[in-house]
Design a protein around this motif. Structure first.
Motif, PDB file in Angstrom:
ATOM      1  N   ARG A   1      11.508  15.109 -18.837  1.00 33.94           N
ATOM      2  CA  ARG A   1      10.128  15.217 -18.909  1.00 33.94           C
ATOM      3  C   ARG A   1       9.318  16.100 -19.292  1.00 33.94           C
ATOM      4  O   ARG A   1       8.616  15.669 -17.652  1.00 33.94           O
ATOM      5  N   TYR A   2      10.032  17.313 -18.880  1.00 34.28           N
ATOM      6  CA  TYR A   2       9.096  18.181 -18.294  1.00 34.28           C
ATOM      7  C   TYR A   2       7.887  18.669 -18.333  1.00 34.28           C
ATOM      8  O   TYR A   2       7.372  19.056 -17.402  1.00 34.28           O
ATOM      9  N   ASN A   3       7.879  17.793 -19.568  1.00 35.66           N
ATOM     10  CA  ASN A   3       6.207  18.063 -19.782  1.00 35.66           C
ATOM     11  C   ASN A   3       4.993  17.491 -18.615  1.00 35.66           C
ATOM     12  O   ASN A   3       3.837  18.151 -18.373  1.00 35.66           O
TER      13      ASN A   3
ATOM     14  N   LEU B   1       9.092  32.007 -27.615  1.00 37.08           N
ATOM     15  CA  LEU B   1       9.312  31.754 -26.437  1.00 37.08           C
ATOM     16  C   LEU B   1       8.171  29.863 -25.662  1.00 37.08           C
ATOM     17  O   LEU B   1       6.984  30.176 -26.463  1.00 37.08           O
ATOM     18  N   GLU B   2       8.938  29.563 -24.867  1.00 38.41           N
ATOM     19  CA  GLU B   2       8.856  28.206 -24.461  1.00 38.41           C
ATOM     20  C   GLU B   2       8.080  28.779 -23.600  1.00 38.41           C
ATOM     21  O   GLU B   2       8.526  28.446 -22.327  1.00 38.41           O
ATOM     22  N   PRO B   3       6.682  28.248 -23.024  1.00 37.46           N
ATOM     23  CA  PRO B   3       5.217  29.186 -22.015  1.00 37.46           C
ATOM     24  C   PRO B   3       5.666  28.397 -21.029  1.00 37.46           C
ATOM     25  O   PRO B   3       4.292  28.095 -20.144  1.00 37.46           O
ATOM     26  N   GLY B   4       6.187  27.137 -20.630  1.00 30.07           N
ATOM     27  CA  GLY B   4       5.814  26.423 -19.446  1.00 30.07           C
ATOM     28  C   GLY B   4       6.723  26.251 -19.055  1.00 30.07           C
ATOM     29  O   GLY B   4       7.793  25.609 -19.931  1.00 30.07           O
ATOM     30  N   ILE B   5       6.815  26.242 -17.760  1.00 33.26           N
ATOM     31  CA  ILE B   5       7.942  26.091 -17.204  1.00 33.26           C
ATOM     32  C   ILE B   5       8.089  25.844 -15.547  1.00 33.26           C
ATOM     33  O   ILE B   5       7.602  25.646 -14.562  1.00 33.26           O
ATOM     34  N   GLY B   6       8.782  24.764 -16.144  1.00 35.31           N
ATOM     35  CA  GLY B   6       8.990  23.309 -14.982  1.00 35.31           C
ATOM     36  C   GLY B   6       9.641  23.732 -13.178  1.00 35.31           C
ATOM     37  O   GLY B   6      10.188  24.614 -14.073  1.00 35.31           O
ATOM     38  N   CYS B   7       9.635  22.753 -12.583  1.00 33.84           N
ATOM     39  CA  CYS B   7      10.643  23.470 -11.255  1.00 33.84           C
ATOM     40  C   CYS B   7      11.333  23.390 -11.521  1.00 33.84           C
ATOM     41  O   CYS B   7      12.194  23.928 -10.773  1.00 33.84           O
ATOM     42  N   ARG B   8      12.459  22.320 -12.583  1.00 32.83           N
ATOM     43  CA  ARG B   8      14.081  21.902 -12.292  1.00 32.83           C
ATOM     44  C   ARG B   8      14.272  21.387 -11.907  1.00 32.83           C
ATOM     45  O   ARG B   8      15.726  21.054 -11.293  1.00 32.83           O
ATOM     46  N   GLN B   9      13.412  20.350 -10.657  1.00 31.19           N
ATOM     47  CA  GLN B   9      14.050  19.846  -8.814  1.00 31.19           C
ATOM     48  C   GLN B   9      13.265  18.872  -9.111  1.00 31.19           C
ATOM     49  O   GLN B   9      14.000  17.180  -8.895  1.00 31.19           O
ATOM     50  N   CYS B  10      11.975  18.630 -10.472  1.00 29.55           N
ATOM     51  CA  CYS B  10      11.976  16.945  -9.845  1.00 29.55           C
ATOM     52  C   CYS B  10      12.386  16.271 -10.628  1.00 29.55           C
ATOM     53  O   CYS B  10      13.041  16.365 -11.714  1.00 29.55           O
ATOM     54  N   SER B  11      11.647  14.562 -10.267  1.00 28.61           N
ATOM     55  CA  SER B  11      12.344  13.188 -11.106  1.00 28.61           C
ATOM     56  C   SER B  11      12.490  13.718 -12.895  1.00 28.61           C
ATOM     57  O   SER B  11      13.027  13.572 -13.635  1.00 28.61           O
ATOM     58  N   TYR B  12      11.013  14.148 -12.839  1.00 28.99           N
ATOM     59  CA  TYR B  12      10.239  14.468 -14.089  1.00 28.99           C
ATOM     60  C   TYR B  12      11.667  15.379 -15.305  1.00 28.99           C
ATOM     61  O   TYR B  12      11.308  15.291 -16.010  1.00 28.99           O
TER      62      TYR B  12
END
Ligand SMILES: [Zn+2]
Ligand SMILES: [Zn+2]
Length: 342
Positions: A111-113, A95-106
Motif C-alpha cells: 500500500r505504498y500510496n 512512468l509511475e511517478p510516485g516512489i515509496g521509501c520501500r522500508q515502511c509498513s505501508y
C-alpha cells in the motif's frame, strides 16, 4: 550499447509561483544506481498541475521553491545506471511517478500510496516530468507494446487513478455504478467499469457534451447532475467531481450495503446524511492515488479495453505548456498533452 550523449542542460516547465510558469534551462539529470534516464515524449496535464499553477498549493502541499510540473509521463529509456541491464535502453516506457521509501509498513504491505515518505513527481518539493529528461527507479518505468502510443503510455497515470477507484468500489461482472463528473477521471472510471464487466454504468455531469462523451466511452445511461437522481439503487457511487452537491445527490442512489468512493477533490469538508449512511450501512471511503496498477493499465489500454488516445483533445510543445494548463474554456478540453521532444 547506446549512442546517447548526455546533455548537460535541458529545458523544463518550472512553476515559480502562482500563475508564474517559466520555460527554463536546468541541469539534466543522470541515472544513479538502479535508475533509468528517460527522454520524455508525452506528458498529460492534470487537474493538480492546473491547481498548483492557479493556487500555488494543494492542501498541505505548498510550492515554496521553483518546481517542475507534470506527473503523467512516458518516454524512451536512453541510459541506465549501475545495476540495470543495458538491454532496457531503447525501450518505450510508461512512468509511475510516485516512489515509496520501500522500508515502511505501508510499502511492505504493497500500500505504498500511503507511504509517509513518498516522493511524487510535481508534489512539492519534488520536480515533475514537464522537461526533456527524467530519472526514475528502473522498476517505475514499465515497457509498453509497440501498438500503444506515447500519449496512451503517459495516460496510464490517470488510468491508474480510475483502476484504483473501481477496485476500491469492488466493481465486477454485473455491477451497477453511478459516476459523478465526466472529466478525464470520470471518463476513465467509466471505461474501466465497463472493462471490469459492470453492466449498469450511469454517469452524471452538468455538461451535456461531456455526457455524450461518457456514452461513447461506455456509459449505459447519463444524468443531468443538476436534477435529483431518483429511483436508483446502485452497488457503488464514485464521485469524480469533487462537487459537494454532486456527492449529496449521489448518496441516496446507493443500495443498502453499497459503497461510496470519493475521488474528486473539492472543499476540505462535506456534510453527509448520517442517518442514511447508518440505515443502509453504506461504506464511504476516499482514495489516494493508487498502488500496483501499471501492469493492469497497460494491459487494458494495449488490448483496446480502454481508449486513452480518445481522451486527448490537444497537443502543445514544451514552450506552449502554459496554453495546455490554461486552455480556452470554449474548447471543450478533456486532456491536453505536452510533447517535450517537439
Ligand atoms: Zn494526474
Ligand atoms: Zn514507505
Amino acid at each position: 550499447v547506446s549512442d546517447f550523449k548526455p546533455t548537460t542542460t535541458m529545458r523544463a516547465a518550472v512553476l515559480h509561483g502562482i500563475r508564474d510558469l517559466v520555460i527554463e534551462e536546468r541541469r539534466s539529470p543522470s541515472a544513479g544506481p538502479g535508475e533509468v534516464l528517460v527522454k520524455v515524449s508525452s506528458v498529460g496535464i492534470c487537474g493538480s498541475d492546473v491547481h498548483y499553477f492557479e493556487h500555488g498549493r494543494i492542501g498541505d502541499h505548498v510550492v515554496e521553491s521553483p518546481m517542475v510540473l507534470g506527473h503523467e509521463a512516458a518516454g524512451l529509456i536512453v541510459a541506465v545506471g549501475k545495476g540495470v541491464t543495458t538491454e532496457r535502453i531503447g525501450s518505450r516506457v510508461a512512468l509511475e511517478p510516485g516512489i515509496g521509501c520501500r522500508q515502511c509498513s505501508y510499502c511492505h504491505q504493497g500500500r505504498y500510496n500511503l507511504c509517509p515518505d513518498m516522493r511524487f513527481f510535481a508534489t512539492p518539493p519534488i520536480d515533475g516530468a514537464l522537461c526533456e529528461y527524467v530519472v526514475v527507479p528502473a522498476d517505475h518505468a514499465y515497457a509498453v507494446p509497440d501498438g500503444m502510443s506515447d500519449d496512451a503510455a503517459a495516460l496510464v497515470e490517470p488510468l491508474s487513478v480510475a483502476i484504483w477507484a473501481d477496485r476500491t468500489a469492488r466493481l465486477g461482472a454485473g455491477s451497477s455504478v453511478l459516476i459523478a463528473g465526466a472529466g478525464a477521471i470520470g471518463l476513465l472510471v467509466t471505461q474501466v467499469a465497463a472493462a471490469l464487466g459492470a453492466t449498469e454504468i450511469i454517469v452524471s455531469d452538468v455538461d451535456a457534451s461531456r455526457l455524450e462523451l461518457a456514452r461513447s466511452f461506455g456509459a449505459t445511461a447519463v444524468l443531468d447532475a443538476t436534477k435529483p437522481a431518483e429511483g436508483l439503487a446502485v452497488d457503488a457511487f464514485i464521485d469524480c467531481s469533487g462537487a459537494p452537491a454532486a456527492v449529496r445527490a449521489g448518496l441516496p442512489a446507493v443500495r443498502p450495503g453499497g459503497t461510496v468512493v470519493l475521488v474528486g477533490m473539492g472543499g476540505d469538508e462535506l456534510t453527509l446524511p448520517l442517518s442514511l449512511l447508518q440505515r443502509r450501512e453504506i461504506n464511504v471511503t476516499g482514495t489516494f492515488r493508487y498502488a500496483n496498477t501499471w501492469p493492469t493499465g497497460i494491459a487494458l489500454a494495449s488490448h483496446g479495453l480502454v481508449d486513452l488516445d480518445g481522451l486527448v483533445t490537444g497537443h502543445v510543445d514544451l514552450d506552449h505548456t502554459r496554453d495546455a494548463i490554461v486552455p480556452d474554456p470554449s474548447a471543450g478540453q478533456v486532456k491536453m498533452v505536452v510533447r517535450p521532444g517537439e
